[in-house]
Motif scaffolding. Structure first.
Motif, PDB file in Angstrom:
ATOM      1  N   GLY B 168       0.801  -1.211   0.000  1.00  0.00           N
ATOM      2  CA  GLY B 168       0.000   0.000   0.000  1.00  0.00           C
ATOM      3  C   GLY B 168       0.840   1.270   0.000  1.00  0.00           C
ATOM      4  N   ARG B 169       2.115   1.164   0.383  1.00  0.00           N
ATOM      5  CA  ARG B 169       2.920   2.384   0.520  1.00  0.00           C
ATOM      6  C   ARG B 169       4.366   2.165   0.086  1.00  0.00           C
ATOM      7  NH1 ARG B 169       0.987   0.738   5.222  1.00  0.00           N
ATOM      8  NH2 ARG B 169      -0.279   2.493   5.903  1.00  0.00           N
ATOM      9  N   SER B 170       4.529   1.517  -1.064  1.00  0.00           N
ATOM     10  CA  SER B 170       5.895   1.215  -1.483  1.00  0.00           C
ATOM     11  C   SER B 170       6.684   2.495  -1.786  1.00  0.00           C
ATOM     12  CB  SER B 170       5.893   0.279  -2.689  1.00  0.00           C
ATOM     13  OG  SER B 170       5.168   0.871  -3.748  1.00  0.00           O
ATOM     14  N   ASP B 171       6.008   3.531  -2.336  1.00  0.00           N
ATOM     15  CA  ASP B 171       6.717   4.799  -2.600  1.00  0.00           C
ATOM     16  C   ASP B 171       7.228   5.393  -1.302  1.00  0.00           C
ATOM     17  OD1 ASP B 171       6.190   4.513  -5.201  1.00  0.00           O
ATOM     18  OD2 ASP B 171       4.557   5.979  -5.294  1.00  0.00           O
ATOM     19  N   ALA B 172       6.316   5.482  -0.308  1.00  0.00           N
ATOM     20  CA  ALA B 172       6.694   6.061   0.981  1.00  0.00           C
ATOM     21  C   ALA B 172       7.812   5.237   1.611  1.00  0.00           C
ATOM     22  CB  ALA B 172       5.487   6.101   1.907  1.00  0.00           C
ATOM     23  N   PHE B 173       7.752   3.903   1.456  1.00  0.00           N
ATOM     24  CA  PHE B 173       8.761   3.038   2.071  1.00  0.00           C
ATOM     25  C   PHE B 173      10.156   3.395   1.576  1.00  0.00           C
ATOM     26  CE2 PHE B 173      11.472  -0.683   2.213  1.00  0.00           C
ATOM     27  CZ  PHE B 173      11.313  -1.106   3.517  1.00  0.00           C
ATOM     28  N   TRP B 174      10.314   3.505   0.252  1.00  0.00           N
ATOM     29  CA  TRP B 174      11.654   3.771  -0.275  1.00  0.00           C
ATOM     30  C   TRP B 174      12.096   5.195   0.007  1.00  0.00           C
ATOM     31  CZ3 TRP B 174      14.561  -0.111  -0.663  1.00  0.00           C
ATOM     32  CH2 TRP B 174      14.017  -1.366  -0.973  1.00  0.00           C
ATOM     33  N   ARG B 175      11.111   6.132   0.078  1.00  0.00           N
ATOM     34  CA  ARG B 175      11.472   7.507   0.420  1.00  0.00           C
ATOM     35  C   ARG B 175      12.018   7.547   1.849  1.00  0.00           C
ATOM     36  NH1 ARG B 175       6.629   9.952  -0.178  1.00  0.00           N
ATOM     37  NH2 ARG B 175       6.198   9.936   2.045  1.00  0.00           N
ATOM     38  N   GLU B 176      11.282   6.888   2.789  1.00  0.00           N
ATOM     39  CA  GLU B 176      11.720   6.904   4.188  1.00  0.00           C
ATOM     40  C   GLU B 176      13.013   6.111   4.359  1.00  0.00           C
ATOM     41  OE1 GLU B 176      10.511   9.053   5.772  1.00  0.00           O
ATOM     42  OE2 GLU B 176       8.447   9.312   5.109  1.00  0.00           O
ATOM     43  N   ALA B 177      13.161   5.037   3.582  1.00  0.00           N
ATOM     44  CA  ALA B 177      14.409   4.255   3.656  1.00  0.00           C
ATOM     45  C   ALA B 177      15.587   5.141   3.269  1.00  0.00           C
ATOM     46  CB  ALA B 177      14.323   3.042   2.732  1.00  0.00           C
ATOM     47  N   GLY B 178      15.407   5.911   2.194  1.00  0.00           N
ATOM     48  CA  GLY B 178      16.470   6.813   1.749  1.00  0.00           C
ATOM     49  C   GLY B 178      16.795   7.841   2.816  1.00  0.00           C
ATOM     50  N   ARG B 179      15.736   8.407   3.444  1.00  0.00           N
ATOM     51  CA  ARG B 179      15.967   9.413   4.484  1.00  0.00           C
ATOM     52  C   ARG B 179      16.672   8.803   5.689  1.00  0.00           C
ATOM     53  NH1 ARG B 179      10.308  12.659   4.994  1.00  0.00           N
ATOM     54  NH2 ARG B 179      10.447  13.813   3.042  1.00  0.00           N
ATOM     55  N   HIS B 180      16.241   7.585   6.041  1.00  0.00           N
ATOM     56  CA  HIS B 180      16.833   6.915   7.207  1.00  0.00           C
ATOM     57  C   HIS B 180      18.340   6.750   7.000  1.00  0.00           C
ATOM     58  CE1 HIS B 180      15.916   4.326  10.758  1.00  0.00           C
ATOM     59  NE2 HIS B 180      17.128   3.880  10.499  1.00  0.00           N
ATOM     60  N   VAL B 181      18.706   6.198   5.846  1.00  0.00           N
ATOM     61  CA  VAL B 181      20.121   5.952   5.569  1.00  0.00           C
ATOM     62  C   VAL B 181      20.880   7.271   5.440  1.00  0.00           C
ATOM     63  CG1 VAL B 181      21.721   4.960   3.900  1.00  0.00           C
ATOM     64  CG2 VAL B 181      19.660   3.716   4.528  1.00  0.00           C
ATOM     65  N   ALA B 182      20.246   8.274   4.791  1.00  0.00           N
ATOM     66  CA  ALA B 182      20.915   9.565   4.624  1.00  0.00           C
ATOM     67  C   ALA B 182      21.172  10.212   5.984  1.00  0.00           C
ATOM     68  CB  ALA B 182      20.066  10.481   3.752  1.00  0.00           C
ATOM     69  N   LEU B 183      20.165  10.140   6.890  1.00  0.00           N
ATOM     70  CA  LEU B 183      20.349  10.710   8.236  1.00  0.00           C
ATOM     71  C   LEU B 183      21.500  10.021   8.957  1.00  0.00           C
ATOM     72  CD1 LEU B 183      16.869  11.186   9.957  1.00  0.00           C
ATOM     73  CD2 LEU B 183      18.668  12.884   9.669  1.00  0.00           C
ATOM     74  N   ALA B 184      21.494   8.665   8.922  1.00  0.00           N
ATOM     75  CA  ALA B 184      22.503   7.909   9.671  1.00  0.00           C
ATOM     76  C   ALA B 184      23.899   8.143   9.100  1.00  0.00           C
ATOM     77  CB  ALA B 184      22.153   6.419   9.657  1.00  0.00           C
ATOM     78  N   LEU B 185      24.029   8.071   7.766  1.00  0.00           N
ATOM     79  CA  LEU B 185      25.352   8.223   7.156  1.00  0.00           C
ATOM     80  C   LEU B 185      25.811   9.674   7.185  1.00  0.00           C
ATOM     81  CD1 LEU B 185      25.254   5.848   4.047  1.00  0.00           C
ATOM     82  CD2 LEU B 185      26.348   5.489   6.262  1.00  0.00           C
TER      83      LEU B 185
END
Lengths: 251, 384
Positions: B168-185
């Motif tokens: 139901g939210r594959s777009d949101a999933f990859w957007r948040e995944a990108g943000r998560h990794v960008a924040l951490a790195l």
């Protein structure tokens, strides 16, 4: 502990007691952090009760974690448990990578909302630093000391309780200190699953955009952490002092 | 042969966990997304042949674990058991969901998770006995990731409740995944750039060491959700005072306070490990470099840093794993990341949504730990 360190911790203690006894005293300091005439002091819940419940959750979880983790470390550091030693080391190492929020969230489907998921997450998360330190302490007893103990005719059980554990005590206490400080912070996150802790104040502030709530909740938890850290550091010094005396006698 | 009949102790542990798993429900069936689930045993959850095959594979793996078998056989048996579990759980939804029911949710339950733990312990134990080197461990992580990617790609898990949340939210999933990794790195990179020079300063000037480490220690005691929250007000003020910063995306809510908070927590491990690493450099090596006529800068870059590198890399490992976990809190203050799903899910009591955020977070932190541990070991080996 330096005199400055002791004075700093005493100041933290006095400020915390004053705030909990009469939060109104601090209203002028917190008022600039609010907007649109929002209240500066959290009144939806009793701050003293939240503080006590926060401490109780941390104490219960850390206490249980100490008993289990030290027990496990005792088992794997004995000859009969030595096969588990490398495995338990790598489980501890990997277990530490589980993010606290994830542990908290995964505990909810098992036990529901409230204090219980927080207790479980704090317990699991608290095991690792204590186990790691207890293991280092129990396996790091100098060979000469162990030989001397055997030479004196002590049984393995006596060696464990009268030699190994006292020598490892400063390190174990240091693990419990780490655990308790992490638990204080994680308990605040516990309020996202409806645990009755000071996190409730912080989250109320986040939800209503009231920084005064966030700051008072955050500073209360930070104050608790600084005080508990101080108590354990003092206990470690005391235990290390006793061990120093013991080492002199056995040398 | 009589000796080999004495059971392997770790094998007994694996068998006990597997027995507990066998006594627990394998899957849960929920009529819809929110209601409590009903337990289903292994033989209810799968067609008879499928259930029998899985039970047989797991039983053989337990026997291999119990006997004193060679390491490679234990590893193979554990991996076969884990693979069989992964494939089997994907087949459960089709068997349990009534024809045409689009609301029903099927997910793994205690029995599945306990089996996973049992054979993961067995695999970890086998890889310790085989003394897998750093490279072999990195390859193993990549192979497991490849296997999971394959199962996801082929749609083998599409029926599971977590994957329905994803659909139901594959777009949101990859957007948040990108943000998560960008924040951490991103905050890790900032902490490296600031933390290593601070560490060198602490090493060279003992007078400031106590003050810097003391302040960073106090920062660590501030609970994470409060740290994220307290930064909202100052950053909003900064953005209001400097419009060009606001144009860059600095603001009271969003990624900026999350980034600063992660950076603040990351500084202590970076500075402390740099100090410890530099202090552990043998004085003789520094003296020899001085005797060769190296300047202070040359000594630092060509002697002290290379020798301190494994300890500094350990600091990077601690920070990265910690950041990947802590970045979930950003979800509470509009900073994005996997925490968005965790907190949305907790708010809606939709556990599948919580897992959609929590499982990738755990997987990321887990793989980062294994990869960087291997890198630390390799860097130590290069020095020795």
């Amino acid at each position: 502990m330096t005199p400055v360190g002791i004075a700093f911790r005493l100041l933290v203690l006095v400020l915390m007691v004053a705030f909990l006894a009469n939060p109104g005293l601090f209203e002028p300091l917190l008022l600039p952090l609010t907007r649109n005439g929002a209240p500066a002091i959290y009144v939806q819940g009793d701050l003293v009760a939240l503080t006590l419940n926060h401490l109780a959750i941390v104490a219960m979880a850390t206490g249980a974690a100490t008993i289990i983790a030290v027990g496990l470390a005792m088992l794997v550091s004995r000859p009969s448990g030595v096969e588990f030693l490398p495995l338990s080391r790598s489980i501890v190492n990997i277990g530490q990578t589980f993010p606290p929020v994830a542990v908290l969230a995964i505990a909810v489907p098992l036990v529901g909302f409230g204090d219980r998921p927080a207790l479980i997450a704090l317990f699991l998360y608290g095991l690792l630093p204590i186990f790691e330190n207890a293991l280092v302490g129990l396996t790091g007893v100098p060979a000469a000391v162990a030989d001397a103990a055997r030479g004196m005719g002590l049984t393995p059980r006596q060696i464990l309780f009268r030699v190994d554990l006292p020598l490892a005590l400063p390190l174990i206490l240091s693990g419990v200190r780490l655990s308790a400080v992490i638990a204080l912070s994680t308990a605040a996150i516990g309020s996202t699953v409806a645990a009755k802790t000071l996190g409730e104040v912080i989250i109320a502030g986040l939800l209503s955009g009231n920084t005064a709530f966030v700051v008072q909740g955050g500073l209360l938890v930070a104050g608790l952490a600084i005080l508990i850290d101080g108590v354990f550091v003092a206990a470690e010094r005391f235990a290390a002092h006793r061990v120093g005396a013991l080492q002199l006698r056995t040398a | 042969m009589a000796v080999s009949l004495r059971p392997d102790k770790v094998g007994v542990l694996v068998a006990v966990i597997a027995a507990a798993a066998a006594a627990s429900p394998f899957a849960t069936f929920k009529a819809n997304r929110i209601v409590a689930g009903a337990p289903r045993s292994l033989f209810e959850a799968l067609p008879p042949t499928g259930a029998a095959i899985l039970a047989a594979v797991l039983a053989v793996a337990v026997v291999v674990a119990l006997l004193r078998t060679p390491g490679w056989l234990r590893l193979a048996a554990a991996l076969a058991a884990l693979g069989a579990l992964a494939v089997a759980i994907g087949a459960v939804p089709a068997h349990l969901t009534p024809e045409g029911d689009r609301l029903a949710r099927v997910g793994p339950s205690t029995g599945f998770w306990l089996s996973l733990v049992a054979f993961a312990v067995m695999a970890a134990d086998a890889s310790i006995r085989l003394r897998l080197g750093p490279l072999a461990r990195i390859v193993a992580v990549l192979l497991v990731a490849l296997g999971v990617a394959l199962l996801l790609r082929t749609g083998a898990w599409d029926g599971l409740s977590v994957m329905k949340e994803y659909a139901g939210r594959s777009d949101a999933f990859w957007r948040e995944a990108g943000r998560h990794v960008a924040l951490a790195l991103g905050s890790l990179a900032a902490a490296i750039v600031v933390g290593i020079p601070l560490g060198v300063l602490c090493h060279r000037v003992p007078a400031v060491r106590g003050a810097i480490l003391g302040v960073l220690n106090v920062v660590q005691t501030i609970p994470s959700i409060a740290m994220f929250g307290m930064l909202i007000a100052p950053l909003a003020a900064v953005a209001a005072a400097f419009p060009f910063l606001a144009a860059l995306g600095v603001g009271g809510i969003g990624a900026a306070p999350a980034f600063v908070a992660l950076f603040a927590y990351a500084l202590l491990p970076m500075v402390a490990n740099t100090v410890v690493g530099l202090a552990s450099v043998p004085a003789a090596a520094v003296d020899a470099a001085r005797g060769m006529g190296m300047t202070a800068r040359q000594r630092l870059v060509r002697v002290e840093f290379p020798l301190a590198f494994p300890v500094i890399l350990t600091g990077i490992r601690i920070v990265l794993v910690q950041n990947l976990g802590l970045a979930t809190i950003a979800g509470l203050i509009g900073g994005g990341g996997f925490g968005v799903f965790v907190f949305q899910g907790l708010g809606q009591t939709a556990i599948d949504l919580v897992l959609l955020g929590a499982l990738p977070t755990v997987a990321l932190a887990f793989s980062a730990a294994i990869l960087l541990d291997a890198a630390v070991e390799a860097s130590r080996g290069r020095l020795a």
